[in-house]
Write a protein that holds these residues in place. Structure first.
Motif: not given
Length: 89
Positions: A14-20
């Motif tokens: 998921n794109l939201s999982d890529r950023e800390p």
């Protein structure tokens, strides 16, 4: 024959999982003095890989190791202070 298209969404991040997260960034910031001290120790050790260690190099390594130990001590003391009920802000 199975189509992988139906399973594609399950294996794609998921794109939201890529950023800390903010909590992860705070933890990194809290550990940054230790990270910096460890990088400095590695730099000193790397400079001595291709030559015999002189007395000056040995002092640099000892100093860098002491900085790492001091940073670890400070980090563990902060963590202990945060976990003690009634202590801290």
């Amino acid at each position: 024959m199975k189509s992988i298209g139906a399973l594609h969404a399950a294996v794609t991040a998921n794109l939201s999982d890529r950023e800390p997260s903010a909590a992860e960034l705070d933890a990194i910031e809290l550990e940054m003095p230790l990270i910096t001290a460890e990088v400095e120790l590695l730099d000193v050790q790397i400079t001595t890989l291709d030559r015999p260690v002189s007395e000056l190099d040995a002092r640099r390594i000892r100093r860098a190791r002491r900085r790492v130990l001091a940073a670890r001590r400070e980090l563990s003391n902060r963590a202990a202070a945060m976990n003690v009920p009634g202590v801290g802000a």
